[in-house]
Design a protein around this motif. Sequence first.
Motif, short mmCIF file in Angstrom:
data_model
loop_
_atom_site.label_atom_id
_atom_site.label_comp_id
_atom_site.label_asym_id
_atom_site.label_seq_id
_atom_site.Cartn_x
_atom_site.Cartn_y
_atom_site.Cartn_z
N PHE A 11 -20.23 -14.02 -15.54
CA PHE A 11 -21.35 -13.87 -16.47
C PHE A 11 -21.95 -15.24 -16.83
O PHE A 11 -23.18 -15.41 -16.86
N LYS A 12 -21.07 -16.22 -17.06
CA LYS A 12 -21.56 -17.56 -17.41
C LYS A 12 -22.45 -18.10 -16.28
O LYS A 12 -23.49 -18.71 -16.54
N GLN A 13 -22.02 -17.86 -15.06
CA GLN A 13 -22.82 -18.28 -13.89
C GLN A 13 -24.17 -17.59 -13.90
O GLN A 13 -25.21 -18.23 -13.73
N LYS A 14 -24.14 -16.29 -14.14
CA LYS A 14 -25.37 -15.51 -14.06
C LYS A 14 -26.39 -15.93 -15.11
O LYS A 14 -27.59 -15.90 -14.87
N VAL A 15 -25.90 -16.28 -16.33
CA VAL A 15 -26.85 -16.60 -17.41
C VAL A 15 -27.08 -18.10 -17.57
O VAL A 15 -27.82 -18.52 -18.45
N GLY A 16 -26.41 -18.91 -16.74
CA GLY A 16 -26.60 -20.35 -16.85
C GLY A 16 -25.95 -20.94 -18.08
O GLY A 16 -26.49 -21.82 -18.74
N VAL A 40 -30.80 -13.11 -24.37
CA VAL A 40 -29.52 -12.59 -23.87
C VAL A 40 -28.54 -12.81 -25.01
O VAL A 40 -28.18 -13.94 -25.34
N MET A 41 -28.13 -11.72 -25.66
CA MET A 41 -27.33 -11.84 -26.89
C MET A 41 -25.87 -11.50 -26.60
O MET A 41 -25.58 -10.46 -25.99
N PHE A 42 -24.98 -12.37 -27.03
CA PHE A 42 -23.55 -12.06 -26.94
C PHE A 42 -22.80 -12.91 -27.95
O PHE A 42 -23.37 -13.84 -28.55
N TYR A 43 -21.52 -12.57 -28.15
CA TYR A 43 -20.65 -13.38 -29.01
C TYR A 43 -20.15 -14.57 -28.19
O TYR A 43 -19.74 -14.39 -27.05
N ASP A 44 -20.16 -15.73 -28.81
CA ASP A 44 -19.74 -16.93 -28.06
C ASP A 44 -18.29 -16.79 -27.59
O ASP A 44 -17.48 -16.12 -28.23
N PHE A 45 -17.99 -17.44 -26.48
CA PHE A 45 -16.64 -17.35 -25.91
C PHE A 45 -15.67 -18.20 -26.73
O PHE A 45 -16.02 -19.28 -27.19
N LYS A 46 -14.46 -17.70 -26.86
CA LYS A 46 -13.47 -18.44 -27.64
C LYS A 46 -12.51 -19.21 -26.72
O LYS A 46 -11.60 -19.87 -27.19
N ASN A 47 -12.70 -19.07 -25.44
CA ASN A 47 -11.88 -19.78 -24.46
C ASN A 47 -10.39 -19.54 -24.67
O ASN A 47 -9.58 -20.46 -24.62
N SER A 96 -28.04 -21.86 -22.23
CA SER A 96 -29.40 -22.08 -21.78
C SER A 96 -30.37 -21.44 -22.77
O SER A 96 -29.96 -20.79 -23.72
N ARG A 97 -31.67 -21.61 -22.53
CA ARG A 97 -32.65 -21.38 -23.59
C ARG A 97 -32.76 -19.96 -24.14
O ARG A 97 -33.01 -19.77 -25.30
N ASN A 98 -32.57 -18.96 -23.27
CA ASN A 98 -32.77 -17.60 -23.80
C ASN A 98 -31.47 -16.98 -24.33
O ASN A 98 -31.41 -15.79 -24.61
N ILE A 99 -30.43 -17.79 -24.44
CA ILE A 99 -29.15 -17.27 -24.95
C ILE A 99 -29.13 -17.32 -26.47
O ILE A 99 -29.48 -18.32 -27.08
N ASP A 100 -28.72 -16.20 -27.08
CA ASP A 100 -28.63 -16.12 -28.54
C ASP A 100 -27.20 -15.71 -28.91
O ASP A 100 -26.75 -14.64 -28.53
#
Length: 488
Positions: A185-190, A159-166, A204-208
């Motif tokens: 989205f954070k909830q959905k991808v853990g 699951v690829m995305f740009y990290d959140f900048k808060n 989580s593990r499959n996040i890139d």
Amino acid sequence: MIKPSKIYAILIVFLSGFFVSQAQERRDDYLSADFHQDRREQLRNIMPDNSVAVFFANPVRNRANDVDYVYHQDPNLYYLTGYKEPHAVLLIFKDNQTDEDGQTYNEIFFVQEKNPMAEMWTGRRMGDQGVKETLKINNAYNGSTFKDYNIDFSQFDKVMFYDFKNDVRDNASDQADLYSLQEQFKQKVGYVTDGNTLGKELPSRNIDLSELNTLMASLRGIKTPEEIDLLRKAVFISTVGQVEVMKAMKPGMSEFEIQGIHEYVFKKYGSEYEGYPSIVGAGNNGCILHYIENEKPMIESKEMILMDLGAEYHGYTADVTRTIPVDGEFSPEEKAIYDLVYKAQEEAIQMCRPGATFGEISAKARQIINEGLAELGIIENPDSRHMYYPHGLSHHIGLDVHDLGPYDMLRENMAITIEPGIYIPSGSKCDPKWWGIAVRIEDDILITKDGFELLSSFAPRTTEEIEKMMKQPSPLDDFQLPDLKGGK
Ligand code: GLY
Ligand code: MN
Ligand code: MN
């Protein structure tokens, strides 16, 4: 004599033209829906197996109290969709997915819902239907449906995305604002917050969080014909702005005023924005690389003025710098520094062709500047450490002024700057005759099949050409405004 029936016919043609032009709300040379669709397809082609890429809209930024900055879309989301509104999330899947009704899809776009009351205050929205019709993205939904849209993110290898900048504000009354979309989205991808690490969030593990940028850079770094067309316009507009300033420049003008002339030209051509805050620095101010205050009220005749400006036209930004003598003539010291920067720039430009590396071009320009500074006695020898050329030579331009793109070697249809400079602030350890001289020459280059094209050639680059242009009359020569009346 014209017959009355002919007059009616002419009138009808004239009036219909009038109404058509009245009805036209915006120019028609934006990127096409086909362009964006092709870009999504190209991204899908290079995505890893069994992956999904997720892109969020840029946040709305607050200026002060209840006033926000003019909204600007995230360039990646714009590149892939053409959507210019906030509060949206795009998902692109490598492989076809099947929804609960058995329909297959490989992308979904959640967008701002239409809302007549809100639109009366803050402008038109496309809504999901508008996105389908105008942007031709069939799988468009209102953002409020994202929360319950059933996607099992654990099934993907990546699951690829740009990290959140808060840095996104929560509008608590809106469950489909960007804040809510990101939280959902954070909830959905853990993607959970670890309270022990000062709020640092642990994927989580499959996040890139890194590969997507590399993929986007490989796409955005090579411009398509539609992009090149818009870049050409942005660059041309910026060079016309530089030329108009060369003609209008007079001692006693303010830096603001010079900025205003450039930006008037930009707007006159239909540029929506500046691609970055305009830099207009007279004398020693030119030594501040990102000087954006532009507040010196009276530019002096003995100064030079460094002007780094770029029009943003339909998303694409130019980046053009010219440095000119305020009184229209370069002094011997100004000319010596200018000619040195020009020599470095010209050699670097001539090296531009597919296969040349950014590294070798940059090294050549730096070597020329170092040797020249030593010859002029500003540094002891070419190997002396100094801060007179403190920045890089080149970067990609495009939807960002410092655009995404690979920085190994030049390839056909890359668009880059070549921008050497020398800056000698007052108080430097050299003869004071050099103090306050700052020169940057920045041009925009398209890499062609076997060489380059100088996109910004409309604005003079040599000292002779600049001096000649500065002698031309300007429409602003007779422009007078009433004195500013104040309370004192
Ligand atoms: N205008 C910023 C730059 O030249 O990179
Ligand atoms: Mn630049
Ligand atoms: Mn620049």
